[in-house]
Design a protein around this motif. Structure first.
Motif, PDB file in Angstrom:
ATOM      1  N   UNK A  56       8.439 -11.993   4.191  1.00 34.32           N
ATOM      2  CA  UNK A  56       7.994 -13.296   4.656  1.00 34.32           C
ATOM      3  C   UNK A  56       8.746 -13.657   5.929  1.00 34.32           C
ATOM      4  N   UNK A  57       8.182 -14.533   6.739  1.00 37.51           N
ATOM      5  CA  UNK A  57       8.849 -14.937   7.980  1.00 37.51           C
ATOM      6  C   UNK A  57      10.254 -15.457   7.715  1.00 37.51           C
ATOM      7  N   UNK A  58      11.219 -14.885   8.401  1.00 34.85           N
ATOM      8  CA  UNK A  58      12.588 -15.344   8.270  1.00 34.85           C
ATOM      9  C   UNK A  58      13.310 -14.894   7.022  1.00 34.85           C
ATOM     10  N   UNK A  59      12.662 -14.021   6.248  1.00 38.12           N
ATOM     11  CA  UNK A  59      13.282 -13.562   5.004  1.00 38.12           C
ATOM     12  C   UNK A  59      13.435 -12.047   5.007  1.00 38.12           C
ATOM     13  N   UNK A  60      14.237 -11.564   4.091  1.00 40.38           N
ATOM     14  CA  UNK A  60      14.433 -10.132   3.964  1.00 40.38           C
ATOM     15  C   UNK A  60      13.245  -9.496   3.238  1.00 40.38           C
ATOM     16  N   UNK A  61      13.121  -8.221   3.456  1.00 42.98           N
ATOM     17  CA  UNK A  61      12.090  -7.466   2.754  1.00 42.98           C
ATOM     18  C   UNK A  61      12.327  -7.477   1.256  1.00 42.98           C
ATOM     19  N   UNK A  62      11.253  -7.590   0.511  1.00 42.42           N
ATOM     20  CA  UNK A  62      11.335  -7.762  -0.939  1.00 42.42           C
ATOM     21  C   UNK A  62      10.433  -6.751  -1.636  1.00 42.42           C
ATOM     22  N   UNK A  63      10.954  -6.119  -2.655  1.00 39.23           N
ATOM     23  CA  UNK A  63      10.138  -5.233  -3.486  1.00 39.23           C
ATOM     24  C   UNK A  63       9.126  -6.051  -4.271  1.00 39.23           C
ATOM     25  N   UNK A  64       7.909  -5.559  -4.353  1.00 36.79           N
ATOM     26  CA  UNK A  64       6.861  -6.251  -5.097  1.00 36.79           C
ATOM     27  C   UNK A  64       6.418  -5.451  -6.313  1.00 36.79           C
ATOM     28  N   UNK A  65       6.040  -4.208  -6.108  1.00 37.69           N
ATOM     29  CA  UNK A  65       5.523  -3.394  -7.211  1.00 37.69           C
ATOM     30  C   UNK A  65       5.585  -1.926  -6.821  1.00 37.69           C
ATOM     31  N   UNK A  66       5.713  -1.078  -7.835  1.00 41.15           N
ATOM     32  CA  UNK A  66       5.756   0.354  -7.591  1.00 41.15           C
ATOM     33  C   UNK A  66       5.024   1.106  -8.677  1.00 41.15           C
ATOM     34  N   UNK A  67       4.670   2.326  -8.353  1.00 39.64           N
ATOM     35  CA  UNK A  67       4.022   3.190  -9.338  1.00 39.64           C
ATOM     36  C   UNK A  67       4.425   4.613  -9.017  1.00 39.64           C
ATOM     37  N   UNK A  68       4.904   5.329 -10.010  1.00 44.87           N
ATOM     38  CA  UNK A  68       5.437   6.646  -9.684  1.00 44.87           C
ATOM     39  C   UNK A  68       4.438   7.754  -9.993  1.00 44.87           C
ATOM     40  N   UNK A  69       4.909   8.950  -9.989  1.00 44.66           N
ATOM     41  CA  UNK A  69       4.005  10.092 -10.041  1.00 44.66           C
ATOM     42  C   UNK A  69       3.557  10.434 -11.450  1.00 44.66           C
ATOM     43  N   UNK A  70       4.058   9.668 -12.399  1.00 47.93           N
ATOM     44  CA  UNK A  70       3.700  10.003 -13.775  1.00 47.93           C
ATOM     45  C   UNK A  70       2.341   9.452 -14.152  1.00 47.93           C
TER      46      UNK A  70
END
Length: 126
Positions: free
Chosen positions: A40-54
């Motif tokens: 977001x503007x003026x904020x640090x990067x944030x993890x939202x969601x992930x999905x792995x190879x399984x």
């Protein structure tokens, strides 16, 4: 080298639903752990969601969006999606697709991902 291209960001109203898409090229798609981050503007990067190879149930979601966002992948189409429900103004951000080769964990730190897309912008109006 892995190339990632996001799409789907746009201006929406609070409460809307939408889907972000990311296509990957350059390696065996099924070997990638994929994730969505946002900044977001003026904020640090944030993890939202992930999905792995399984197995497709191996998704992991940030607590900040649990219950509203869903991540899933289509290995045949070489796509990863972020489905967003009931979006809020605080979801306004540039959303980035990220990838790392391999699996076996649930990385949430951006430093764990070698490949990034250019981002797609979501703006949520109140």
């Amino acid at each position: 080298h892995v190339q990632l291209v996001e799409s789907g960001g746009k201006l929406v109203q609070a409460g809307d639903s939408l889907r972000l898409s990311c296509t990957a090229a350059g390696t065996t798609f099924s070997s990638l752990t994929l994730a969505w981050f946002r900044q977001a503007p003026g904020k640090e990067r944030e993890f939202v969601a992930g999905i792995n190879t399984w197995h497709r149930l191996s998704a992991y979601i940030s607590e900040s969006v649990t219950g509203r966002f869903v991540i899933f992948r289509d290995n045949d189409r070489k796509m990863v999606y972020l489905v967003m429900h009931n979006v809020r103004p605080e979801d306004t951000a540039d959303y980035y697709c990220a990838a790392t080769i391999g699996g076996g964990s649930q990385p949430r730190d951006g430093r764990d991902f070698e490949y990034w897309g250019q981002g797609t912008r979501l703006t949520v109006s109140s």
